[in-house]
Motif scaffolding. Structure first.
Motif, PDB file in Angstrom:
ATOM      1  N   ALA A 126      20.119  36.395   4.565  1.00 35.25           N
ATOM      2  CA  ALA A 126      20.040  37.402   5.626  1.00 35.25           C
ATOM      3  C   ALA A 126      19.045  37.030   6.721  1.00 35.25           C
ATOM      4  O   ALA A 126      19.087  37.597   7.815  1.00 35.25           O
ATOM      5  CB  ALA A 126      19.666  38.754   5.023  1.00 35.25           C
ATOM      6  N   ALA A 127      18.156  36.088   6.439  1.00 28.56           N
ATOM      7  CA  ALA A 127      17.183  35.642   7.444  1.00 28.56           C
ATOM      8  C   ALA A 127      17.618  34.322   8.073  1.00 28.56           C
ATOM      9  O   ALA A 127      16.782  33.499   8.443  1.00 28.56           O
ATOM     10  CB  ALA A 127      15.810  35.498   6.797  1.00 28.56           C
ATOM     11  N   SER A 128      18.938  34.125   8.200  1.00 31.67           N
ATOM     12  CA  SER A 128      19.480  32.909   8.793  1.00 31.67           C
ATOM     13  C   SER A 128      20.694  33.261   9.649  1.00 31.67           C
ATOM     14  O   SER A 128      21.178  34.401   9.602  1.00 31.67           O
ATOM     15  CB  SER A 128      19.889  31.932   7.687  1.00 31.67           C
ATOM     16  N   PRO A 129      21.229  32.305  10.412  1.00 32.10           N
ATOM     17  CA  PRO A 129      22.434  32.591  11.202  1.00 32.10           C
ATOM     18  C   PRO A 129      23.643  32.939  10.352  1.00 32.10           C
ATOM     19  O   PRO A 129      24.609  33.496  10.871  1.00 32.10           O
ATOM     20  CB  PRO A 129      22.673  31.274  11.967  1.00 32.10           C
ATOM     21  N   LEU A 130      23.600  32.626   9.062  1.00 30.43           N
ATOM     22  CA  LEU A 130      24.712  32.963   8.185  1.00 30.43           C
ATOM     23  C   LEU A 130      24.560  34.326   7.526  1.00 30.43           C
ATOM     24  O   LEU A 130      25.324  34.689   6.637  1.00 30.43           O
ATOM     25  CB  LEU A 130      24.868  31.884   7.104  1.00 30.43           C
ATOM     26  N   GLY A 131      23.580  35.095   8.006  1.00 23.87           N
ATOM     27  CA  GLY A 131      23.408  36.438   7.485  1.00 23.87           C
ATOM     28  C   GLY A 131      22.934  37.421   8.528  1.00 23.87           C
ATOM     29  O   GLY A 131      22.724  38.591   8.222  1.00 23.87           O
ATOM     30  N   SER A 132      22.764  36.944   9.758  1.00 22.43           N
ATOM     31  CA  SER A 132      22.219  37.812  10.802  1.00 22.43           C
ATOM     32  C   SER A 132      22.589  37.282  12.180  1.00 22.43           C
ATOM     33  O   SER A 132      22.402  36.093  12.467  1.00 22.43           O
ATOM     34  CB  SER A 132      20.697  37.885  10.680  1.00 22.43           C
ATOM     35  N   SER A 133      23.071  38.161  13.037  1.00 21.98           N
ATOM     36  CA  SER A 133      23.360  37.751  14.421  1.00 21.98           C
ATOM     37  C   SER A 133      22.070  37.570  15.224  1.00 21.98           C
ATOM     38  O   SER A 133      22.093  36.962  16.295  1.00 21.98           O
ATOM     39  CB  SER A 133      24.264  38.775  15.113  1.00 21.98           C
ATOM     40  N   LEU A 134      20.953  38.052  14.691  1.00 19.74           N
ATOM     41  CA  LEU A 134      19.676  37.884  15.386  1.00 19.74           C
ATOM     42  C   LEU A 134      19.242  36.421  15.436  1.00 19.74           C
ATOM     43  O   LEU A 134      18.438  36.039  16.292  1.00 19.74           O
ATOM     44  CB  LEU A 134      18.595  38.720  14.691  1.00 19.74           C
ATOM     45  N   TYR A 135      19.761  35.615  14.514  1.00 17.84           N
ATOM     46  CA  TYR A 135      19.374  34.207  14.445  1.00 17.84           C
ATOM     47  C   TYR A 135      20.430  33.274  15.045  1.00 17.84           C
ATOM     48  O   TYR A 135      20.255  32.067  15.022  1.00 17.84           O
ATOM     49  CB  TYR A 135      19.109  33.814  12.987  1.00 17.84           C
ATOM     50  N   MET A 136      21.504  33.835  15.544  1.00 22.17           N
ATOM     51  CA  MET A 136      22.550  33.010  16.129  1.00 22.17           C
ATOM     52  C   MET A 136      22.172  32.613  17.552  1.00 22.17           C
ATOM     53  O   MET A 136      21.550  33.378  18.274  1.00 22.17           O
ATOM     54  CB  MET A 136      23.887  33.769  16.147  1.00 22.17           C
ATOM     55  N   GLY A 137      22.545  31.431  17.965  1.00 18.20           N
ATOM     56  CA  GLY A 137      22.277  31.004  19.329  1.00 18.20           C
ATOM     57  C   GLY A 137      23.113  31.769  20.338  1.00 18.20           C
ATOM     58  O   GLY A 137      24.123  32.398  20.002  1.00 18.20           O
ATOM     59  N   ASP A 138      22.714  31.712  21.598  1.00 21.06           N
ATOM     60  CA  ASP A 138      23.438  32.407  22.658  1.00 21.06           C
ATOM     61  C   ASP A 138      24.778  31.747  22.955  1.00 21.06           C
ATOM     62  O   ASP A 138      25.708  32.399  23.433  1.00 21.06           O
ATOM     63  CB  ASP A 138      22.607  32.420  23.956  1.00 21.06           C
ATOM     64  N   THR A 139      24.874  30.452  22.710  1.00 20.33           N
ATOM     65  CA  THR A 139      26.110  29.726  22.986  1.00 20.33           C
ATOM     66  C   THR A 139      26.458  28.817  21.819  1.00 20.33           C
ATOM     67  O   THR A 139      25.598  28.488  20.992  1.00 20.33           O
ATOM     68  CB  THR A 139      25.988  28.856  24.256  1.00 20.33           C
ATOM     69  N   ILE A 140      27.716  28.413  21.788  1.00 17.70           N
ATOM     70  CA  ILE A 140      28.181  27.449  20.804  1.00 17.70           C
ATOM     71  C   ILE A 140      29.096  26.466  21.516  1.00 17.70           C
ATOM     72  O   ILE A 140      29.793  26.822  22.470  1.00 17.70           O
ATOM     73  CB  ILE A 140      28.912  28.168  19.644  1.00 17.70           C
ATOM     74  N   ALA A 141      29.069  25.220  21.084  1.00 16.11           N
ATOM     75  CA  ALA A 141      29.920  24.202  21.693  1.00 16.11           C
ATOM     76  C   ALA A 141      31.294  24.225  21.032  1.00 16.11           C
ATOM     77  O   ALA A 141      31.399  24.163  19.816  1.00 16.11           O
ATOM     78  CB  ALA A 141      29.282  22.825  21.546  1.00 16.11           C
ATOM     79  N   PHE A 142      32.325  24.339  21.860  1.00 14.30           N
ATOM     80  CA  PHE A 142      33.703  24.338  21.367  1.00 14.30           C
ATOM     81  C   PHE A 142      34.253  22.917  21.421  1.00 14.30           C
ATOM     82  O   PHE A 142      34.424  22.355  22.504  1.00 14.30           O
ATOM     83  CB  PHE A 142      34.568  25.260  22.224  1.00 14.30           C
ATOM     84  N   THR A 143      34.537  22.340  20.274  1.00 18.21           N
ATOM     85  CA  THR A 143      35.117  21.009  20.190  1.00 18.21           C
ATOM     86  C   THR A 143      36.264  21.025  19.183  1.00 18.21           C
ATOM     87  O   THR A 143      36.511  22.024  18.507  1.00 18.21           O
ATOM     88  CB  THR A 143      34.080  19.953  19.760  1.00 18.21           C
ATOM     89  N   GLY A 144      36.953  19.901  19.059  1.00 16.51           N
ATOM     90  CA  GLY A 144      38.051  19.825  18.120  1.00 16.51           C
ATOM     91  C   GLY A 144      39.140  20.815  18.473  1.00 16.51           C
ATOM     92  O   GLY A 144      39.592  20.906  19.610  1.00 16.51           O
ATOM     93  N   ILE A 145      39.555  21.607  17.508  1.00 17.46           N
ATOM     94  CA  ILE A 145      40.618  22.574  17.714  1.00 17.46           C
ATOM     95  C   ILE A 145      40.239  23.670  18.709  1.00 17.46           C
ATOM     96  O   ILE A 145      41.095  24.408  19.202  1.00 17.46           O
ATOM     97  CB  ILE A 145      41.041  23.195  16.370  1.00 17.46           C
ATOM     98  N   LEU A 146      38.951  23.760  19.034  1.00 20.64           N
ATOM     99  CA  LEU A 146      38.479  24.764  19.999  1.00 20.64           C
ATOM    100  C   LEU A 146      38.303  24.193  21.406  1.00 20.64           C
ATOM    101  O   LEU A 146      37.981  24.931  22.334  1.00 20.64           O
ATOM    102  CB  LEU A 146      37.152  25.361  19.524  1.00 20.64           C
ATOM    103  N   SER A 147      38.528  22.909  21.569  1.00 22.20           N
ATOM    104  CA  SER A 147      38.324  22.270  22.872  1.00 22.20           C
ATOM    105  C   SER A 147      39.326  22.781  23.913  1.00 22.20           C
ATOM    106  O   SER A 147      40.463  23.143  23.585  1.00 22.20           O
ATOM    107  CB  SER A 147      38.473  20.748  22.732  1.00 22.20           C
ATOM    108  N   ASP A 148      38.895  22.794  25.178  1.00 18.99           N
ATOM    109  CA  ASP A 148      39.785  23.168  26.276  1.00 18.99           C
ATOM    110  C   ASP A 148      40.274  21.945  27.054  1.00 18.99           C
ATOM    111  O   ASP A 148      40.777  22.071  28.170  1.00 18.99           O
ATOM    112  CB  ASP A 148      39.084  24.140  27.234  1.00 18.99           C
ATOM    113  N   VAL A 149      40.118  20.768  26.463  1.00 17.98           N
ATOM    114  CA  VAL A 149      40.528  19.518  27.103  1.00 17.98           C
ATOM    115  C   VAL A 149      41.806  19.021  26.435  1.00 17.98           C
ATOM    116  O   VAL A 149      41.847  18.827  25.213  1.00 17.98           O
ATOM    117  CB  VAL A 149      39.415  18.451  26.991  1.00 17.98           C
ATOM    118  N   ARG A 150      42.837  18.825  27.225  1.00 19.48           N
ATOM    119  CA  ARG A 150      44.135  18.475  26.668  1.00 19.48           C
ATOM    120  C   ARG A 150      44.095  17.183  25.860  1.00 19.48           C
ATOM    121  O   ARG A 150      44.732  17.083  24.803  1.00 19.48           O
ATOM    122  CB  ARG A 150      45.157  18.362  27.801  1.00 19.48           C
ATOM    123  N   SER A 151      43.353  16.196  26.306  1.00 19.99           N
ATOM    124  CA  SER A 151      43.302  14.917  25.599  1.00 19.99           C
ATOM    125  C   SER A 151      42.599  15.042  24.257  1.00 19.99           C
ATOM    126  O   SER A 151      42.776  14.197  23.379  1.00 19.99           O
ATOM    127  CB  SER A 151      42.607  13.858  26.466  1.00 19.99           C
TER     128      SER A 151
END
Length: 411
Positions: free
Chosen positions: A103-128
């Protein structure tokens, strides 16, 4: 002492969390290994967090009582009414001690999550980088409940203040996404890796039921086919831990009823192999036959190897002796046999390679790049697109390790 599989970040970046990572579990802690950036010339897509503060009033909260969260990058062009929802992974917590620590980590609390996350792989917005899904609405649902979004206990421990509300998080996030346009989706794909892959198996039909009847809806769990198997000593520690987790989180009532009405104990329905015969929605199972987490924590948990005969082999498959590889092959044969319902399904698909890898769809170097692993000359991305759009049948099962020269077995 039973080993508790729980993911704990050693360090947490205050702002950005990178999606192109794999995780190594070492005695309950985890070291983050960033794979080479195969597209360094492209600007990294950083997606802001959406925190669902209103969900708190519905009781949909993380382990620490903070609101759930997700990251959404809007689709464009032909992808405007297509939705890809990726469920974050990160192990489970099995008792009050491990859950309160989580509960005191990003896997138990949104308070510890970063403001942004990098989207890569299946989440990428680049066609290639992501040829079939780059223009879709793409969502990363953050994981903060420790039960693969299945828990639902009203009472809150007065001392630890830990909440078990994973099912309510699922419902709140889906309701918010539907309100933001997912209700008119023409095509949709639910996916996720590791514990998020288990989520994908469990919630696949529910996801389908949320969307218009005319929509093409499919599910693609990645590295989520954790199997119910004895370890090298003849024990089954994982079954005990899963039953303990399901009981603690109150998950049984939110596992698929078709399964829980047949299986005793009902906690067995947390294992995807027992769900397959009842899942109606088309599935593409992406998994390594030599998944390092399953080798380390199901086949050879620490308690089953007190003399550490397997230590070097578990950490680096290239150091395994021939007899150890034979034991692994028996384990992988059992896994592939358990996938028979998908193999026999007209709509099902398989991408089972022999790479020593865990979670491949959200890692650019493994999903789709010049150095990606391939089966039948297809990257995972190409095979996934072929399966989703019906361009070809995808029932790909690799030859035994170490025959596949396209693998990067450095996990």
């Amino acid at each position: 002492m039973a080993f508790i599989l729980i993911l704990i970040f050693i360090t947490v970046a205050p702002r950005t969390i990178y999606a192109n990572t794999q995780f190594q579990y070492h005695g309950g802690s985890v070291a983050k290994k960033v794979l080479p950036d195969v597209n360094s010339t492209n600007a990294m897509l950083l997606v802001n967090i959406t925190v669902l503060n209103n969900a708190v009033f519905k009781g949909a909260v993380c382990l620490d009582g903070s609101p759930p969260a997700y990251h959404l990058h809007r689709g464009f062009g032909s992808g405007a009414n297509r939705w890809l929802v990726h469920m974050e992974g990160g192990g489970w917590c099995y008792d009050m001690l491990s859950c309160s620590g989580r509960a005191a980590s990003p896997l138990g609390s949104s308070l510890y999550m970063g403001d942004t996350i990098a989207f890569t792989g299946i989440l990428s917005d680049v066609r290639s980088q992501n040829p079939d899904f780059y223009s879709w609405n793409r969502v990363m649902v953050r994981y903060c409940d420790g039960s693969s979004f299945t828990g639902d206990v009203e009472e809150v421990d007065p001392i630890t203040k830990v909440h078990f509300r994973g099912q309510r998080i699922w419902q709140a996030v889906m309701e918010d996404l539907l309100a933001k346009g997912m209700y008119k989706a023409r095509q949709a794909l639910l996916t996720g890796c590791s514990a998020g892959g288990v989520t994908t198996f469990i919630h696949c039909d529910r996801f389908n039921d949320l969307l218009p009847g005319s929509a093409k809806v499919k599910c693609m769990p990645d590295a989520g086919f954790f199997i119910d198997s004895n370890d090298i000593s003849g024990g089954n520690q994982q079954r005990f831990l899963v039953d303990q987790m399901v009981t603690l989180h109150g998950s049984s009532k939110h596992l698929p009823v078709a399964c829980t009405s047949e299986m005793i104990p009902s906690s067995l329905c947390f294992f995807p192999q027992y769900l397959l015969q009842w899942i109606r929605t088309p599935l593409l199972v992406v998994n390594s036959a030599y998944d390092p987490l399953q080798i380390r924590f199901i086949l050879v948990p620490a308690a089953a190897d007190p003399n550490n005969y397997w230590r070097n082999c578990k950490m680096n498959i290239t150091r395994c002796a021939p007899w150890q590889l034979r034991v692994m092959e028996e384990f992988t044969d059992y896994m592939i046999s358990a996938l028979t319902p998908v193999s026999n399904s007209r709509t099902g698909g398989l991408f089972i390679n022999s790479c020593y890898a865990h979670c491949q769809t959200n890692v650019q170097a493994l999903w789709h790049s010049p150095s990606s692993p391939r089966l039948y000359s297809k990257t995972i991305a190409e095979a996934a697109g072929d399966w989703y759009f019906g361009r070809s049948v995808v029932k790909y099962i690799d030859c035994p390790y170490p025959c596949d020269s396209t693998c990067n077995n450095s996990f």
